[in-house]
Scaffold this motif. Structure first.
Motif, PDB file in Angstrom:
ATOM      1  N   GLY A  46      42.342  88.557   4.260  1.00 53.46           N
ATOM      2  CA  GLY A  46      42.678  89.963   4.077  1.00 53.46           C
ATOM      3  C   GLY A  46      43.048  90.249   2.641  1.00 53.46           C
ATOM      4  N   PRO A  47      43.388  91.488   2.330  1.00 51.94           N
ATOM      5  CA  PRO A  47      43.659  91.845   0.941  1.00 51.94           C
ATOM      6  C   PRO A  47      44.870  91.130   0.347  1.00 51.94           C
ATOM      7  CG  PRO A  47      44.156  93.677   2.403  1.00 51.94           C
ATOM      8  CD  PRO A  47      43.475  92.622   3.217  1.00 51.94           C
ATOM      9  N   LEU A  48      45.870  90.853   1.150  1.00 53.07           N
ATOM     10  CA  LEU A  48      47.041  90.170   0.602  1.00 53.07           C
ATOM     11  C   LEU A  48      46.730  88.733   0.238  1.00 53.07           C
ATOM     12  CD1 LEU A  48      49.857  91.515   2.938  1.00 53.07           C
ATOM     13  CD2 LEU A  48      49.327  92.213   0.610  1.00 53.07           C
ATOM     14  N   ASP A  50      43.262  87.561  -0.314  1.00 51.19           N
ATOM     15  CA  ASP A  50      42.042  87.439  -1.097  1.00 51.19           C
ATOM     16  C   ASP A  50      42.106  88.093  -2.472  1.00 51.19           C
ATOM     17  OD1 ASP A  50      40.971  86.084   1.047  1.00 51.19           O
ATOM     18  OD2 ASP A  50      40.086  87.878   1.915  1.00 51.19           O
ATOM     19  N   LEU A  51      42.840  89.167  -2.608  1.00 47.00           N
ATOM     20  CA  LEU A  51      42.887  89.862  -3.891  1.00 47.00           C
ATOM     21  C   LEU A  51      43.870  89.186  -4.835  1.00 47.00           C
ATOM     22  CD1 LEU A  51      42.816  93.574  -2.698  1.00 47.00           C
ATOM     23  CD2 LEU A  51      40.930  92.200  -3.553  1.00 47.00           C
ATOM     24  N   PRO A  52      43.657  89.321  -6.144  1.00 49.00           N
ATOM     25  CA  PRO A  52      44.590  88.700  -7.090  1.00 49.00           C
ATOM     26  C   PRO A  52      45.964  89.372  -7.045  1.00 49.00           C
ATOM     27  CG  PRO A  52      42.960  90.012  -8.255  1.00 49.00           C
ATOM     28  CD  PRO A  52      42.548  89.983  -6.814  1.00 49.00           C
ATOM     29  N   ASP A  53      46.976  88.598  -7.420  1.00 47.79           N
ATOM     30  CA  ASP A  53      48.345  89.110  -7.408  1.00 47.79           C
ATOM     31  C   ASP A  53      48.635  90.028  -8.587  1.00 47.79           C
ATOM     32  OD1 ASP A  53      48.845  87.674  -5.131  1.00 47.79           O
ATOM     33  OD2 ASP A  53      49.641  85.949  -6.205  1.00 47.79           O
ATOM     34  N   TRP A  54      47.900  89.857  -9.660  1.00 44.29           N
ATOM     35  CA  TRP A  54      48.186  90.621 -10.870  1.00 44.29           C
ATOM     36  C   TRP A  54      46.913  90.734 -11.693  1.00 44.29           C
ATOM     37  CZ3 TRP A  54      47.417  87.950 -15.452  1.00 44.29           C
ATOM     38  CH2 TRP A  54      47.279  86.578 -15.328  1.00 44.29           C
ATOM     39  N   SER A  55      46.964  91.552 -12.740  1.00 41.21           N
ATOM     40  CA  SER A  55      45.862  91.655 -13.694  1.00 41.21           C
ATOM     41  C   SER A  55      46.461  91.941 -15.065  1.00 41.21           C
ATOM     42  CB  SER A  55      44.872  92.755 -13.292  1.00 41.21           C
ATOM     43  OG  SER A  55      45.515  94.007 -13.331  1.00 41.21           O
ATOM     44  N   TYR A  56      45.677  91.757 -16.102  1.00 34.06           N
ATOM     45  CA  TYR A  56      46.153  92.028 -17.449  1.00 34.06           C
ATOM     46  C   TYR A  56      46.301  93.533 -17.649  1.00 34.06           C
ATOM     47  CZ  TYR A  56      45.146  87.170 -18.537  1.00 34.06           C
ATOM     48  OH  TYR A  56      45.131  85.808 -18.544  1.00 34.06           O
ATOM     49  N   ALA A  57      47.122  93.912 -18.592  1.00 30.85           N
ATOM     50  CA  ALA A  57      47.380  95.328 -18.845  1.00 30.85           C
ATOM     51  C   ALA A  57      46.126  96.049 -19.319  1.00 30.85           C
ATOM     52  CB  ALA A  57      48.503  95.479 -19.862  1.00 30.85           C
ATOM     53  N   ASP A  58      45.227  95.341 -20.006  1.00 26.78           N
ATOM     54  CA  ASP A  58      44.010  95.995 -20.495  1.00 26.78           C
ATOM     55  C   ASP A  58      42.924  96.098 -19.420  1.00 26.78           C
ATOM     56  OD1 ASP A  58      43.280  93.367 -20.336  1.00 26.78           O
ATOM     57  OD2 ASP A  58      42.629  93.173 -22.423  1.00 26.78           O
ATOM     58  N   GLY A  59      43.208  95.645 -18.183  1.00 25.67           N
ATOM     59  CA  GLY A  59      42.277  95.805 -17.079  1.00 25.67           C
ATOM     60  C   GLY A  59      41.489  94.572 -16.717  1.00 25.67           C
ATOM     61  N   PRO A  64      41.416  83.287 -11.067  1.00 24.06           N
ATOM     62  CA  PRO A  64      41.644  83.035  -9.634  1.00 24.06           C
ATOM     63  C   PRO A  64      42.628  81.887  -9.427  1.00 24.06           C
ATOM     64  CG  PRO A  64      39.472  82.276 -10.303  1.00 24.06           C
ATOM     65  CD  PRO A  64      40.055  82.994 -11.475  1.00 24.06           C
ATOM     66  N   LEU A  65      43.395  81.997  -8.360  1.00 25.86           N
ATOM     67  CA  LEU A  65      44.356  80.957  -8.015  1.00 25.86           C
ATOM     68  C   LEU A  65      43.649  79.826  -7.270  1.00 25.86           C
ATOM     69  CD1 LEU A  65      47.202  83.312  -6.770  1.00 25.86           C
ATOM     70  CD2 LEU A  65      47.033  82.196  -8.981  1.00 25.86           C
ATOM     71  N   LYS A  66      44.314  78.685  -7.137  1.00 26.10           N
ATOM     72  CA  LYS A  66      43.707  77.525  -6.476  1.00 26.10           C
ATOM     73  C   LYS A  66      43.343  77.832  -5.028  1.00 26.10           C
ATOM     74  CE  LYS A  66      46.068  74.036  -9.226  1.00 26.10           C
ATOM     75  NZ  LYS A  66      47.053  72.931  -9.200  1.00 26.10           N
ATOM     76  N   GLY A  67      44.208  78.543  -4.337  1.00 29.36           N
ATOM     77  CA  GLY A  67      43.928  78.887  -2.949  1.00 29.36           C
ATOM     78  C   GLY A  67      42.724  79.806  -2.820  1.00 29.36           C
ATOM     79  N   GLN A  68      42.599  80.752  -3.760  1.00 34.00           N
ATOM     80  CA  GLN A  68      41.455  81.656  -3.733  1.00 34.00           C
ATOM     81  C   GLN A  68      40.155  80.892  -3.979  1.00 34.00           C
ATOM     82  OE1 GLN A  68      42.807  84.340  -6.769  1.00 34.00           O
ATOM     83  NE2 GLN A  68      43.538  85.844  -5.275  1.00 34.00           N
ATOM     84  N   ILE A  69      40.184  79.943  -4.912  1.00 33.08           N
ATOM     85  CA  ILE A  69      38.997  79.130  -5.192  1.00 33.08           C
ATOM     86  C   ILE A  69      38.644  78.279  -3.976  1.00 33.08           C
ATOM     87  CG2 ILE A  69      38.099  77.252  -6.621  1.00 33.08           C
ATOM     88  CD1 ILE A  69      39.849  78.380  -8.898  1.00 33.08           C
TER      89      ILE A  69
END
Length: 127
Positions: A46-48, A50-59, A64-69
């Motif tokens: 699900g989104p919690l 599969d999606l990344p926890d954060w992103s850089y300020a410039d977008g 990707p985290l180890k679990g996501q990979i």
């Protein structure tokens, strides 16, 4: 002064010990999620998850985290296996159809080699 403090701490610790429980541990809402076609726990996909926890300020996206990979590799392996099994099934169906056609051709060839009715029998079969 140290002795009364020590005895106070030991009595508090003895009273705060929680009893051991041997009841069955179940995940809250597991039955409902399974009945509604969802995962057993809320954090399997699900989104919690599969999606990344954060992103850089410039977008830019975060790495990707180890679990996501790991989950991505598992999904790729599952997709490859599904495609492989589907191709294997198609190949088996084609071979089955080919054998079925060959068998019907052999039966037709045997019928054509059989003796044909002649004379009155031939006229009765045509009517």
């Amino acid at each position: 002064m140290a002795a009364p403090l020590r005895s106070f701490c030991t009595t508090v610790l003895r009273q705060s010990v929680r009893p051991f429980s041997s009841t069955c541990v179940t995940r809250a809402g597991k039955k409902w999620r399974i009945e509604n076609g969802l995962a057993c726990s809320g954090s399997e996909y699900g989104p919690l998850t599969d999606l990344p926890d954060w992103s850089y300020a410039d977008g830019r996206p975060a790495p990707p985290l180890k679990g996501q990979i790991r989950r991505q590799k598992q999904r790729e392996e599952f997709a490859r296996r599904a495609v492989y099994l589907n191709a294997e099934l198609d190949k088996g169906m084609e071979q089955w159809q080919k054998r079925k056609n060959e068998q019907s051709e052999k039966e037709e060839q045997l019928r054509s080699l059989m003796l044909k009715p002649k004379g009155n029998l031939l006229l009765k079969n045509k009517k």
